[in-house]
Design an enzyme around this catalytic site. Structure first.
Site, mmCIF file in Angstrom:
data_model
loop_
_atom_site.group_PDB
_atom_site.id
_atom_site.type_symbol
_atom_site.label_atom_id
_atom_site.label_comp_id
_atom_site.label_asym_id
_atom_site.label_seq_id
_atom_site.Cartn_x
_atom_site.Cartn_y
_atom_site.Cartn_z
ATOM 1 N N TYR A 1 0.866 -1.186 0.000
ATOM 2 C CA TYR A 1 0.000 0.000 0.000
ATOM 3 C C TYR A 1 0.898 1.230 0.000
ATOM 4 O O TYR A 1 1.881 1.287 0.725
ATOM 5 C CB TYR A 1 -0.888 0.002 1.244
ATOM 6 C CG TYR A 1 -1.764 1.240 1.377
ATOM 7 C CD1 TYR A 1 -2.809 1.476 0.486
ATOM 8 C CD2 TYR A 1 -1.545 2.165 2.395
ATOM 9 C CE1 TYR A 1 -3.619 2.601 0.619
ATOM 10 C CE2 TYR A 1 -2.350 3.290 2.527
ATOM 11 C CZ TYR A 1 -3.380 3.506 1.638
ATOM 12 O OH TYR A 1 -4.181 4.622 1.763
ATOM 13 N N ASP B 1 9.248 2.704 0.004
ATOM 14 C CA ASP B 1 8.198 3.369 0.768
ATOM 15 C C ASP B 1 8.377 2.949 2.223
ATOM 16 O O ASP B 1 7.985 1.857 2.631
ATOM 17 C CB ASP B 1 6.818 2.972 0.238
ATOM 18 C CG ASP B 1 5.701 3.699 0.983
ATOM 19 O OD1 ASP B 1 5.989 4.340 2.009
ATOM 20 O OD2 ASP B 1 4.543 3.604 0.532
ATOM 21 N N LYS C 1 4.060 8.642 9.131
ATOM 22 C CA LYS C 1 3.835 7.985 10.424
ATOM 23 C C LYS C 1 4.882 8.388 11.490
ATOM 24 O O LYS C 1 4.783 9.484 12.004
ATOM 25 C CB LYS C 1 3.707 6.475 10.217
ATOM 26 C CG LYS C 1 2.487 6.204 9.293
ATOM 27 C CD LYS C 1 2.042 4.783 9.156
ATOM 28 C CE LYS C 1 0.721 4.740 8.403
ATOM 29 N NZ LYS C 1 0.733 4.119 7.095
HETATM 30 C C1 LIG Z 1 0.155 4.647 5.750
HETATM 31 C C2 LIG Z 1 0.938 4.431 4.518
HETATM 32 C C3 LIG Z 1 0.915 5.340 3.440
HETATM 33 C C4 LIG Z 1 -0.022 6.507 3.398
HETATM 34 O O1 LIG Z 1 0.229 7.414 4.424
HETATM 35 P P1 LIG Z 1 -0.957 8.418 4.879
HETATM 36 O O2 LIG Z 1 -0.273 9.310 5.854
HETATM 37 O O3 LIG Z 1 -2.027 7.560 5.456
HETATM 38 O O4 LIG Z 1 -1.386 9.129 3.658
HETATM 39 C C5 LIG Z 1 1.793 5.139 2.399
HETATM 40 N N1 LIG Z 1 2.615 4.084 2.381
HETATM 41 C C6 LIG Z 1 2.660 3.184 3.375
HETATM 42 C C7 LIG Z 1 3.639 2.062 3.324
HETATM 43 C C8 LIG Z 1 1.800 3.314 4.464
HETATM 44 O O5 LIG Z 1 1.804 2.386 5.436
#
Ligand SMILES: *Cc1c(COP(=O)(O)O)cnc(C)c1O
Length: 439
Positions: free
Chosen positions: A154, A249, A277
């Site tokens: 994701y 990511d 995060k």
């Molecule tokens: C949570 C997440 C996102 C998106 O971040 P948001 O702050 O919710 O937009 C993108 N990549 C990864 C791996 C994530 O866990």
């Protein structure tokens, strides 16, 4: 199906239920992010009144050991004094200027000093924004259009990443959400994780057109799917050979698995990295980073537009700085690793007695209870319905025990530095009782 947790009077969720009804009138589905709606586990989503350390208190006054930690940001736990103090101090001096401030330099310097191979970082306000911007930058830098992502990873909700794998050998992405034109996902290729041959075949076919390969180096959004190091090494080698940028990511893994994220842990350095995060410590912060020659393509130096009204605001920066400093000062990453190991030792014997397949997958302070009969998968395998039902029952049994798990069988759990040995023992005992009740 009704999921009224055992041992609790129905009335004890009264305030959450009332709020959910009110919310459902004015907020679609009653929530501002879909997984919060408890659709995968049934029942009424809990509304929380407060958090302190490793614990949450709901609006009905029930207390829970929190294993979600706001999906990762709260690596120090809820309302950590250093973070609260830093944020309060920043607020009193003005919440946003829409102009540069010292705190954004402070956070940027910490990111650059922490992560391998990067020289510059641009700060944004969410992980989605970070990824979206990194992809645009990679396309600008390479002058190519195609991007590659992996099924089960994701990367936020930008249009061209809301893509499901095609059927059979087709790797053309289909939109996985309504409202995303096929033209937007036509430049996205989707591959299975753990499959070097599929990546090699795609590069043999279209390598010269691929701007970027993006991956969660430790995929943590479809359960936890730790990859073989050889697979990631192959991605590194193939992208380098074809002039494609490799994007890690690290929105979950960054500043959680190590100071230098999964890249440091795995010893593989990507071209670009995205953060979110933990980097904001509970305030909205995201970031993307890379070497100077790539980052120079961003406006105002370069021709690639990217901007944000609240980017780098002093309040969010203060939260991020306080979080990273507390982690570094307290030897946080080693402690989180030790905590994860302790959790493993405590849960292993409990899981062995489970009345259905239940396996612990752990990387540092991230863990997942996998209900796959065949053990922990490395690719995005769908959970059969009976297993999904078992998770729903387990979730509610744990809730009744005062343990807040993520409300989906596909979500990883998070430990924070506020979780102590006694909390983990409590978790193990609660799990033993919950599983016995499901026998
Ligand atoms: C949570 C997440 C996102 C998106 O971040 P948001 O702050 O919710 O937009 C993108 N990549 C990864 C791996 C994530 O866990």
């Amino acid at each position: 199906m009704s999921h009224s947790p055992k041992g609790s009077a129905g009335a004890s969720y009264q305030h959450s239920e009332q709020l959910y009804q009110r919310a459902s009138r004015v907020i679609p589905g009653g929530v501002n992010s879909p997984v919060r709606a408890f659709r995968a586990v049934g029942g009424t989503p809990l509304f929380f009144a407060s958090g302190a350390g490793a614990y949450l208190t709901d609006v009905d006054g029930r207390r829970y050991l929190d294993l979600v930690c706001s999906w990762g940001p709260l690596i120090l736990g809820h309302a950590h004094p250093a973070v609260v103090e830093a944020v309060a101090r920043a607020c009193r001096q003005g919440t946003t200027f829409g102009a540069p401030c010292p705190a954004e330099v402070e956070l940027a310097e910490r990111v650059v000093a922490s992560y391998p191979g990067i020289e510059q970082v641009r700060l944004v306000s969410s992980g989605t924004e970070a990824v979206m911007s990194a992809i645009r930058l990679a396309r600008a830098f390479t002058g190519r259009d195609l991007i590659v992502k992996f099924s089960g990873c994701y990367h936020g909700h930008a249009d061209h990443l809301l893509v499901a794998a095609g059927s059979g050998l087709a790797t053309f992405g289909r939109p996985s959400s309504a409202g995303v034109p096929e033209a937007f996902t036509a430049c996205t290729r989707v591959l299975p994780l753990d499959d070097e041959a599929a990546v090699a075949a795609l590069f043999a076919r279209e390598g010269e057109r691929i701007a970027a390969v993006i991956i969660e180096p430790v995929p943590a959004n479809h359960g936890l799917l730790p990859q073989r190091p050889e697979f990631l090494a192959t991605l590194r080698a193939l992208t380098r050979r074809h002039g494609t940028l490799l994007i890690f990511d690290e929105v979950i893994s960054g500043f959680r698995l190590a100071r230098g994220g999964a890249a440091q842990r795995l010893g593989i350095v990507p071209d670009l990295a995205t953060f979110g995060k933990v980097i904001g410590g509970g305030m909205p912060v995201g970031a993307f980073a890379g070497p100077r020659n790539v980052m120079a393509r961003l406006a105002p130096d370069g021709d690639t537009y990217q901007a944000g009204t609240l980017s780098g605001n002093p309040v969010a920066m203060a939260s991020g700085i306080a979080t990273l400093d507390a982690l570094a000062a307290g030897n946080g990453w080693a402690k989180l690793e030790a905590l994860g190991l302790q959790l493993e030792r405590l849960l292993q014997p409990v899981l062995q007695e489970a009345p259905f397949p239940l396996e612990l997958v752990r990387v540092g302070s991230l863990f997942w209870l996998s209900l796959h009969a065949s053990g922990a998968p490395r690719t995005a395998a769908a959970l059969p319905q009976p297993a999904a039902d078992r998770f729903a029952a387990l979730f509610h049994a744990m809730l009744a025990e005062g343990i807040y798990l993520p409300p989906s069988a596909y979500e990883a759990c998070f430990l924070s530095l506020a979780h102590e040995g006694a909390d983990l023992e409590r978790l193990a005992q609660a799990l033993r009782r919950a599983l016995a009740g499901l026998r």
